[in-house]
Design a protein around this motif. Structure first.
Motif, mmCIF file in Angstrom:
data_model
loop_
_atom_site.group_PDB
_atom_site.id
_atom_site.type_symbol
_atom_site.label_atom_id
_atom_site.label_comp_id
_atom_site.label_asym_id
_atom_site.label_seq_id
_atom_site.Cartn_x
_atom_site.Cartn_y
_atom_site.Cartn_z
ATOM 1 N N PHE A 177 0.847 -1.200 0.000
ATOM 2 C CA PHE A 177 0.000 0.000 0.000
ATOM 3 C C PHE A 177 0.877 1.241 0.000
ATOM 4 C CE2 PHE A 177 -3.391 -2.792 0.698
ATOM 5 C CZ PHE A 177 -4.597 -2.126 0.832
ATOM 6 N N ARG A 178 0.427 2.248 -0.730
ATOM 7 C CA ARG A 178 1.029 3.581 -0.663
ATOM 8 C C ARG A 178 0.002 4.616 -0.205
ATOM 9 N NH1 ARG A 178 2.427 7.866 0.166
ATOM 10 N NH2 ARG A 178 4.263 9.024 -0.550
ATOM 11 N N ASP A 179 -1.274 4.381 -0.517
ATOM 12 C CA ASP A 179 -2.361 5.250 -0.075
ATOM 13 C C ASP A 179 -3.581 4.395 0.226
ATOM 14 O OD1 ASP A 179 -1.360 8.070 -0.392
ATOM 15 O OD2 ASP A 179 -1.043 7.354 -2.446
ATOM 16 N N ILE A 180 -4.374 4.853 1.189
ATOM 17 C CA ILE A 180 -5.603 4.172 1.532
ATOM 18 C C ILE A 180 -6.637 5.214 1.931
ATOM 19 C CG2 ILE A 180 -4.753 3.752 3.894
ATOM 20 C CD1 ILE A 180 -6.528 1.215 3.921
ATOM 21 N N ALA A 181 -7.833 5.108 1.375
ATOM 22 C CA ALA A 181 -8.883 6.091 1.621
ATOM 23 C C ALA A 181 -9.512 5.872 3.000
ATOM 24 C CB ALA A 181 -9.961 5.975 0.538
ATOM 25 N N PRO A 182 -10.061 6.944 3.597
ATOM 26 C CA PRO A 182 -10.711 6.810 4.908
ATOM 27 C C PRO A 182 -11.785 5.728 4.943
ATOM 28 C CG PRO A 182 -10.399 9.119 4.377
ATOM 29 C CD PRO A 182 -10.009 8.354 3.145
ATOM 30 N N ALA A 183 -12.557 5.600 3.857
ATOM 31 C CA ALA A 183 -13.612 4.581 3.833
ATOM 32 C C ALA A 183 -13.036 3.178 3.926
ATOM 33 C CB ALA A 183 -14.458 4.728 2.566
ATOM 34 N N GLU A 184 -11.845 2.980 3.349
ATOM 35 C CA GLU A 184 -11.205 1.667 3.420
ATOM 36 C C GLU A 184 -10.600 1.434 4.799
ATOM 37 O OE1 GLU A 184 -11.466 -0.580 0.799
ATOM 38 O OE2 GLU A 184 -12.832 1.010 0.131
ATOM 39 N N ILE A 185 -10.090 2.492 5.414
ATOM 40 C CA ILE A 185 -9.577 2.355 6.778
ATOM 41 C C ILE A 185 -10.691 1.919 7.716
ATOM 42 C CG2 ILE A 185 -8.579 3.592 8.745
ATOM 43 C CD1 ILE A 185 -7.057 5.324 6.765
ATOM 44 N N VAL A 191 -9.854 -4.260 14.449
ATOM 45 C CA VAL A 191 -9.120 -5.523 14.330
ATOM 46 C C VAL A 191 -8.200 -5.719 15.532
ATOM 47 C CG1 VAL A 191 -9.185 -5.619 11.820
ATOM 48 C CG2 VAL A 191 -7.265 -4.471 12.954
ATOM 49 N N ASP A 192 -7.958 -6.965 15.850
ATOM 50 C CA ASP A 192 -7.013 -7.289 16.916
ATOM 51 C C ASP A 192 -5.577 -7.131 16.434
ATOM 52 O OD1 ASP A 192 -6.491 -9.001 19.614
ATOM 53 O OD2 ASP A 192 -5.162 -9.724 18.028
ATOM 54 N N THR A 193 -5.330 -7.593 15.200
ATOM 55 C CA THR A 193 -3.969 -7.637 14.661
ATOM 56 C C THR A 193 -3.944 -7.023 13.267
ATOM 57 O OG1 THR A 193 -3.519 -9.662 15.914
ATOM 58 C CG2 THR A 193 -2.032 -9.143 14.073
ATOM 59 N N LEU A 194 -3.016 -6.112 13.053
ATOM 60 C CA LEU A 194 -2.849 -5.459 11.754
ATOM 61 C C LEU A 194 -1.452 -5.747 11.229
ATOM 62 C CD1 LEU A 194 -3.619 -3.462 9.475
ATOM 63 C CD2 LEU A 194 -2.846 -1.601 10.979
ATOM 64 N N VAL A 195 -1.388 -6.233 9.999
ATOM 65 C CA VAL A 195 -0.122 -6.406 9.288
ATOM 66 C C VAL A 195 -0.076 -5.378 8.173
ATOM 67 C CG1 VAL A 195 1.313 -7.976 7.938
ATOM 68 C CG2 VAL A 195 -0.109 -8.873 9.802
ATOM 69 N N VAL A 196 1.022 -4.621 8.088
ATOM 70 C CA VAL A 196 1.094 -3.553 7.089
ATOM 71 C C VAL A 196 2.525 -3.433 6.568
ATOM 72 C CG1 VAL A 196 1.448 -1.762 8.854
ATOM 73 C CG2 VAL A 196 0.543 -1.131 6.606
ATOM 74 N N ALA A 211 7.416 5.348 8.796
ATOM 75 C CA ALA A 211 6.630 6.386 9.469
ATOM 76 C C ALA A 211 5.176 6.359 9.012
ATOM 77 C CB ALA A 211 7.246 7.763 9.207
ATOM 78 N N GLN A 212 4.937 6.155 7.728
ATOM 79 C CA GLN A 212 3.567 6.116 7.209
ATOM 80 C C GLN A 212 2.820 4.882 7.703
ATOM 81 O OE1 GLN A 212 4.895 6.377 3.201
ATOM 82 N NE2 GLN A 212 4.550 8.590 3.035
ATOM 83 N N ALA A 213 3.524 3.763 7.803
ATOM 84 C CA ALA A 213 2.902 2.565 8.363
ATOM 85 C C ALA A 213 2.509 2.798 9.816
ATOM 86 C CB ALA A 213 3.864 1.380 8.258
ATOM 87 N N LEU A 214 3.365 3.468 10.556
ATOM 88 C CA LEU A 214 3.058 3.751 11.964
ATOM 89 C C LEU A 214 1.880 4.712 12.089
ATOM 90 C CD1 LEU A 214 6.660 4.037 13.470
ATOM 91 C CD2 LEU A 214 5.054 2.132 13.688
ATOM 92 N N GLU A 215 1.747 5.637 11.159
ATOM 93 C CA GLU A 215 0.592 6.539 11.169
ATOM 94 C C GLU A 215 -0.704 5.768 10.988
ATOM 95 O OE1 GLU A 215 1.159 9.500 8.197
ATOM 96 O OE2 GLU A 215 2.916 10.394 9.170
ATOM 97 N N LEU A 216 -0.709 4.816 10.074
ATOM 98 C CA LEU A 216 -1.905 3.998 9.865
ATOM 99 C C LEU A 216 -2.201 3.157 11.105
ATOM 100 C CD1 LEU A 216 -4.168 2.954 8.044
ATOM 101 C CD2 LEU A 216 -2.572 1.206 7.218
#
Length: 261
Positions: A177-185, A191-196, A211-216
């Motif tokens: 991923f490079r961008d993800i829309a708010p509706a998709e977030i 979720v219990d566990t997120l892999v990114v 840094a962007q992964a940590l923001e998500l």
């Protein structure tokens, strides 16, 4: 639910051919990364996410002898280059049964699979080609694979390419991923566990950096988060782990995680 990281590296893997950096020369097995892929086991079923060039070895290393579904995130070769090797699963129970492998992908990915593996879909197929049932999913609609409900999560890999993540119950898995829309977030909230994916420290035109992964992760606030699809520029596993917030860890190949359903 059990999540197994089959590969956590980029399209080149780590070590990179010809590179002499300290990560590529590291003796720590956590710094040796095959192309990104994962296995998810729940409800007595096993799904694999992506089948790149290392697929055959990943299956052997993990001792996987059967899969119930293969989910594809996008059409790049580090994610679909090993699809031919699913034919081993077709004949694992031969001659008692020939088992078709169900593959799920968005339209843009499915079109490339049909082109690159046309010999598996033609009418006059020769003996031994992969027995594949290709299912085209709508990224805006939940679907069922192997009896398990799955929510697709659409994103942008770059200005040119789209990518599909997946929420499987308490787990959300996003790579490239490079961008993800708010509706998709909103699809992965709770979720219990997120892999990114988290390619490196510097920005990149087609991947989240760390840094962007940590923001998500901060927006989603899962109980635990794991970084994947990391290049040698992400640094040594041991060093990176020390810099991450509580509850966030760099994944590594063969890591197994138990997740409460």
């Amino acid at each position: 639910m059990k999540l197994t990281f089959l590969g956590t590296g980029t399209s080149q893997g780590v070590p990179v051919i010809g590179c002499r950096c300290n990560v590529c020369r590291s003796a720590d097995r956590r710094d040796r990364r095959l192309r990104t892929s994962a296995a998810v086991e729940c409800g007595g079923k096993r799904m694999v996410i992506d089948a790149g060039p290392d697929f055959r070895y990943q299956m052997l290393r993990a001792g996987i002898t059967s899969i119930d579904a293969l989910l594809l995130t996008h059409e790049h070769k580090d994610h679909i280059g090993g699809i031919d090797d699913v034919r081993a699963f077709n004949f694992a129970d031969y001659p008692h049964a020939i088992r078709t492998v169900d593959i799920y992908a968005a339209r843009h990915t499915a079109d490339v699979v049909l082109k690159d593996y046309d010999y598996a879909f033609g009418e006059a197929r020769y003996r031994g080609v992969p027995e594949i049932e290709l299912h085209v999913i709508d990224e805006q609609q939940p679907f069922t694979a192997a009896g398990i409900g799955i929510v697709p999560v659409a994103g942008c890999h770059s200005d040119r390419f789209r990518v599909t993540g997946y929420r499987i119950g308490p787990l959300a898995y996003l790579t490239d991923f490079r961008d993800i829309a708010p509706a998709e977030i909103s699809k992965i909230e709770g979720v219990d566990t997120l892999v990114v994916n988290a390619l490196r420290h510097r920005e990149h035109p087609s991947h989240f950096n760390i840094a962007q992964a940590l923001e998500l992760i901060e927006r989603v606030r899962p109980r635990a988060a794991y970084l994947t699809h990391m290049s040698h520029e992400a640094g040594l596993h041991e060093d990176l782990a020390r810099t991450l917030p509580a509850g966030v860890m760099p994944a590594y190949d063969t890591l197994e995680i138990e997740i409460n359903d």
